[in-house]
Motif scaffolding. Structure first.
Motif, PDB file in Angstrom:
ATOM      1  N   PHE A 139       0.815  -1.215   0.000  1.00 25.90           N
ATOM      2  CA  PHE A 139       0.000   0.000   0.000  1.00 25.90           C
ATOM      3  C   PHE A 139       0.850   1.267   0.000  1.00 25.90           C
ATOM      4  O   PHE A 139       0.512   2.256  -0.636  1.00 25.90           O
ATOM      5  CB  PHE A 139      -0.931   0.023   1.227  1.00 25.90           C
ATOM      6  N   THR A 177      -3.620  -8.667  -5.999  1.00 25.98           N
ATOM      7  CA  THR A 177      -3.417  -7.255  -5.682  1.00 25.98           C
ATOM      8  C   THR A 177      -2.270  -6.608  -6.470  1.00 25.98           C
ATOM      9  O   THR A 177      -2.146  -5.391  -6.479  1.00 25.98           O
ATOM     10  CB  THR A 177      -3.161  -7.068  -4.172  1.00 25.98           C
ATOM     11  N   LEU A 211      -3.605  -4.224  -8.824  1.00 25.93           N
ATOM     12  CA  LEU A 211      -4.684  -3.418  -8.252  1.00 25.93           C
ATOM     13  C   LEU A 211      -4.217  -2.280  -7.347  1.00 25.93           C
ATOM     14  O   LEU A 211      -4.703  -1.162  -7.450  1.00 25.93           O
ATOM     15  CB  LEU A 211      -5.611  -4.375  -7.463  1.00 25.93           C
ATOM     16  N   ILE A 212      -3.286  -2.576  -6.449  1.00 22.38           N
ATOM     17  CA  ILE A 212      -2.929  -1.564  -5.440  1.00 22.38           C
ATOM     18  C   ILE A 212      -1.882  -0.549  -5.932  1.00 22.38           C
ATOM     19  O   ILE A 212      -2.057   0.647  -5.748  1.00 22.38           O
ATOM     20  CB  ILE A 212      -2.508  -2.236  -4.110  1.00 22.38           C
ATOM     21  N   GLY A 271      -7.908   2.221  -8.064  1.00 23.83           N
ATOM     22  CA  GLY A 271      -6.901   1.319  -8.620  1.00 23.83           C
ATOM     23  C   GLY A 271      -5.825   2.131  -9.326  1.00 23.83           C
ATOM     24  O   GLY A 271      -5.662   3.325  -9.083  1.00 23.83           O
TER      25      GLY A 271
END
Lengths: 467, 233
Positions: free
Chosen positions: B125, B156, B159-160, B217
């Motif tokens: 993140f 992910t 996506l992240i 996204g």
């Protein structure tokens, strides 16, 4: 809640709302019509989707059992909820069993229907909406006013003001990228911390046990990939036999909803994290919600509404919705489809009032991509309702007279003549109606007389050409 | 399933069975709309794959016979950031080799998704700029890339991180979604519990219908294709 009539007046008397709605509706309608470039192809997809969706009421029991089997085989836990209270209980049990304190939500109308957020907060669980529109609506302590664009009743300035107040951010009303950036930053933290991710379901394929989610922002993917547990909530009407019709359904859905050829993401989920995988939810739950839909299936006049793919085209094309917006309806699903299904889904006699908010212009039926004859249904429901009410003798007499006048040319001419006697016509309009309006002044000549005069004139003038 | 859910199940299915029998007796005729026949529609001429992808806001890099280091340099050039960049990749031989080559390019650091998400969550993140995945199927008329998350390339990754790089130069090109669903979907579903059809960077128009990229996204998606796939000669 205030009565429907008062909510309508309130909406109409809010100029900002009317201008926001007008802008949004013009935008959605023009994008939709521009996206249908190849009409022959549109019709092909429409045929496939219509056949699949209209066969649903008859196939529902088998398809739902098959969906349950396939999902269970894939490792998805299936739960059944007869009504909203059942669904809330199931959700809370799952949350409490995993000691969850924070929930992040993707867009889900079914979760609006069961008022999940309020329920979770009452039990000390924080529930955050992550779709930008839903997030804005939640910050403002409101409900969505549209099923696709929940915050379309608000403009940029109102949203910036909201972010300033509620998020303590220096939001710049002129910079949409900055506003979205604020939402992204705040919600990223929420995604990171969430114990449970919630989503709706656009379509669920019975044969393979696959949940299909359609979105642009990526919040649906984050909600279903980051938290340890994913709970999907679907109405029983979201099931389809298999994925073969999905391309057609998507073709119609995204074009009808937002005028897109396809959304940024189409997410197919067929199970939780596998033993060798490194991410994804460790458990996936599917709550299958009835909440009045099975009684819709039992009513031959309404069963076809189960074919609805929730694109919102009927509301975008409805002249009444365009003026009053979604909040005035006071239901989870506003606009034409809401007028028909809300009495069954949300219960309560008061929702019958919604049927008055229709001019029978037929635009919703015309716009529906899966051929649901909403205008016929609204008419039929009005019939049923007026049959159940005591006869209005006055109203009946007026319509009898109307029929007699329109069946006889002589009587029609006589009435037209009488209407032009000063003072007489105004007597015909109910005083309640003329209180806020000027009663119409009859034209000097009737339409018949005008056509007659024109025909005579054309015949006398051989030079005249009809174009 | 608990008793409550079991009871609800029986109740719902019983009601639906009754309704279904009634519906079978009185089959409603669906009123389909009147057909309008259209001879030729100049608007409906499909775009080339490259144009369609660019229309969808993908950044397209076309390769011919370039070596892997050359391809990676081209991607870094396209990203065009002067600050140091942190990459996240999957596992397996192909990804290992990309990591090795990336480390040799100035200011690029490459990590691998080699532990459970929970362990890496904060760093994915907060620290990662670019996620890289491969793609085996491309759909021409919608400009769609089919991402198949797996044990090697987790969900992910695509996506992240704010930038997503898709290596698709070996992908099969399908004309339409219909074609992909007819030929590929069943097999893909058996192998992957999650399939993502990506047709643009993350976006939203939820604020007064004004389009903004990078909603939740990736804000940028860079796609590597081969000249053969584009078939533009």
């Amino acid at each position: 809640m205030t009565p429907f009539n008062e909510r309508i007046i309130e909406a109409l008397e809010t100029p900002e709302l009317r201008s926001n709605l007008r802008g949004a509706m013009d935008f959605l309608r023009s994008k939709r019509s521009l996206s249908i470039e190849d009409y022959a192809l549109w019709q092909q997809h429409q045929d496939i989707a219509t056949d699949v969706r209209h066969a649903l009421p008859q196939q529902l029991p088998e398809l739902l059992e098959q969906l349950e089997q396939s999902c269970t085989r894939n490792g998805i836990e299936v739960h059944w909820a007869a009504d909203a209270s059942d669904a809330r209980k199931i959700f809370l049990q799952i949350a409490q069993a995993t000691n969850a304190t924070r929930v992040i939500k993707g867009k889900s109308m079914a979760s609006e229907e069961i008022e999940l957020n309020t329920h979770l907060e009452q039990h000390g669980i924080e529930s955050t909406e992550s779709d930008m529109g839903e997030f804005i609506v939640q910050l403002a302590n409101e409900k969505p006013s549209h099923i696709i664009m929940p915050a379309l009743h608000k403009n940029q300035e109102q949203i910036a003001e909201l972010f300033n107040q509620k998020l303590n951010e220096k939001a710049d009303a002129s910079d949409v990228d900055q506003l979205i950036g604020i939402g992204r930053k705040v919600l990223r933290e929420k995604f990171k911390q969430a114990d449970i991710g919630v989503s709706g379901v656009n379509f669920a394929a019975a044969k393979s046990g696959t949940l299909c989610l359609v979105e642009n922002e990526g919040n649906g993917r984050l909600s279903t990939s980051v938290p340890n547990c994913h709970i999907a909530i679907m109405g029983i009407d979201k099931v389809i036999p298999d994925l073969s019709s999905l391309p057609s359904l998507l073709y119609l859905l995204t074009r009808s909803a937002t005028g897109q050829e396809i959304t940024s993401y189409v997410n197919l989920i067929s199970g939780p994290r596998k033993p060798d995988e490194l991410d994804g939810p460790k458990s996936v739950h599917l709550i299958i919600l009835d909440n009045g839909r099975s009684s819709i299936a039992s009513d031959p006049a309404l069963a076809a509404t189960l074919a609805c793919i929730r694109c919102g085209a009927c509301m975008n094309h409805c002249p009444v919705y365009t003026k009053i917006g979604g909040h005035a309806y006071g239901t989870t699903y506003p606009g034409p489809i809401g007028q028909v299904i809300s009495p069954q889904l949300d219960g309560g006699e008061e929702h019958n009032e919604l049927l008055n908010a229709c001019s029978l212009n037929g635009a919703c039926g015309e716009a529906c991509p899966v051929n649901i004859e909403l205008p016929d249904m609204i008419r039929e429901l009005r019939n049923q309702r007026s049959a159940a009410q005591p006869n209005h003798t006055g109203e009946k007499m007026v319509w009898h007279a109307w029929r007699a006048i329109h069946q006889s040319p002589r009587l029609y001419q006589l009435t037209s003549l009488m209407m032009r006697i000063p003072g007489l016509s105004s007597l015909l309009f109910p005083r309640r109606w003329t209180k806020g309006r000027t009663s119409p002044t009859p034209a000097n000549n009737t339409l018949h007389a005008l056509i007659k005069a024109k025909t005579n004139h054309d015949n006398r003038d051989p030079q005249h050409e009809h174009k | 399933m608990n008793t409550n859910s079991q009871n609800a199940r029986e109740k719902i299915l019983e009601r639906l069975r009754l309704a279904s029998r009634a519906a079978a007796r009185k089959k409603p005729d669906i009123q389909k709309k009147e057909r309008i026949s259209i001879q030729d529609n100049p608007l409906s001429k499909p775009l080339s794959l490259r144009d369609q992808l660019q229309k969808n806001r993908f950044e397209v890099i076309v390769v011919r016979n370039e070596t892997l280091p050359q391809i990676l340099s081209a991607i870094v050039e396209e990203i065009d950031e002067s600050r140091p960049l942190s990459w996240l990749l999957g596992n397996g031989a192909v990804n290992n080799s990309i990591v090795d080559h990336l480390q040799k390019i100035d200011r690029q650091t490459a990590h691998q998704f080699d532990q459970p998400f929970e362990t890496l969550k904060d760093s994915i993140f907060n620290d990662i700029d670019i996620g890289l995945t491969h793609c085996e199927s491309v759909i021409k008329n919608t400009g769609t890339l089919v991402i198949q998350p797996s044990a090697d390339e987790p969900r992910t990754l695509s996506l992240i991180p704010p930038i997503h790089v898709i290596i698709a130069n070996k992908a099969v090109v399908f004309d339409s979604l219909d074609g992909y669903f007819a030929q590929e979907i069943e097999l893909s579903l058996i192998e992957h519990s999650n399939l993502i059809f990506v047709s643009s960077p993350s976006k939203t128009a939820d604020i007064q219908q004004k389009l903004a990229y990078g909603a939740h996204g990736p804000k940028r998606v860079i796609v590597v294709l081969s000249d053969q796939q584009l078939n533009e000669e």
